[in-house]
Design an enzyme around this catalytic site. Sequence first.
Site, PDB file in Angstrom:
ATOM      1  N   SER A  14       4.327   4.153  -4.972  1.00 60.21           N
ATOM      2  CA  SER A  14       3.204   5.292  -4.787  1.00 60.21           C
ATOM      3  C   SER A  14       3.829   6.707  -4.898  1.00 60.21           C
ATOM      4  CB  SER A  14       3.016   5.228  -2.843  1.00 60.21           C
ATOM      5  OG  SER A  14       2.441   3.856  -2.475  1.00 60.21           O
ATOM      6  N   GLU A  58       4.519  -2.626   3.042  1.00 62.21           N
ATOM      7  CA  GLU A  58       5.806  -2.477   3.878  1.00 62.21           C
ATOM      8  C   GLU A  58       6.206  -3.468   4.543  1.00 62.21           C
ATOM      9  OE1 GLU A  58       5.970   1.204   6.133  1.00 62.21           O
ATOM     10  OE2 GLU A  58       5.317   2.430   4.473  1.00 62.21           O
TER      11      GLU A  58
END
Length: 380
Positions: A156, A362
Amino acid sequence: MGYELTEEQVLLQKSVRRLAEEKLRPRAAEVDREGGFPWDFLLAFREAGLCGIALPEEYGGTGSVLCYCLALEQIGRVCSLAAMILAGQALGSKLLVLAGSREQKEKYLPKVAQGGYVPAFALTEPQAGSDVASIQTRARYQDGSYVIDGRKCFISHADVADFLAVFAKTEPAAGAKGISAFIVDKGTPGLAIGKIEKKMAYNGSSTCEVIFDGCRIPSHNLVGEEGKGFDYAMSILLTSRPGTAARSVGLAQGAMEEALEYARSRQQFGRPIGEFQGVQFMLADMSIKIEAARQLVYKAASLVDAHDPEAITYVSMAKCLASDTAMEVTTNAVQIFGGYGYMRDFPVERMMREAKLTQIAEGTNQIQRSIIARSLLGKI
């Protein structure tokens, strides 16, 4: 362990909620539609003093995972993308908080807190997602420097990042114990951004391939000790996963509020659809599950703040429950809207697309359930 929000934390919730309504909600649909990193969101966070909220107090933060979660929940309620932007500030800088030298911390963390630096967290690889120990990126010590070669994916904000926290193997034969962590600055020769992914949602948050081709960095860019990178990564995820859970709660809350408003105003068969029991039960179930998830997220964050050994299990529980709730609630919100919910003119369509990532990012929910199960079986 119990918890109760302090007066300061309640004020934080209110101030972030106001910021979200005034600065983020008006742009949420546009950023989703047009893409491009929303620098105005980062500016809003900077002006509100939120960019470093997850950092220690000495670097301009709160030092509290719970405070971080309270902020992300309120932001996620109106714009999950904006919550991801703020979460990226925390995730990309956690390595330095955890293991950085005094000099490294002083060089980078104040600028992260001020919104002057955008960090990125470069762990995932094409063949190493959940299986972090399988990363193939290499870092070789050579003449007072480290030379990094390899490829990362799904990173990201790498294309706009001022520095990257990079995990690479210094001793490939040692498996997880051979992973080390480094800081790589933007513009370092041998560092390149490859493919920028086209995604289902979060179009304003770039997801990038990162290529290291003979990328030479000074030896003082090693963070912490050689061979400790895997441990650092796991510790970082322990403090960042509650944020994903909080963002999920906010997303679910926002979708429920949209569904409630629609159920009050939409007329069918001569009365608001909210008067029909089938719709009422859907709304009631949303509220039950959101509040359950919220309380579990707050408890998990409080345990992390207290360095409680039970935190690992509770964080996985919170991440699973909150993200599964976000997916269910947004799907049912679309159902309540009927055909209109499938149209991009209404925010629940975007929210449903955004919810899916919370179950994957995650650490997938399947991995979280494995962590929970191992904890349970270990107690038998």
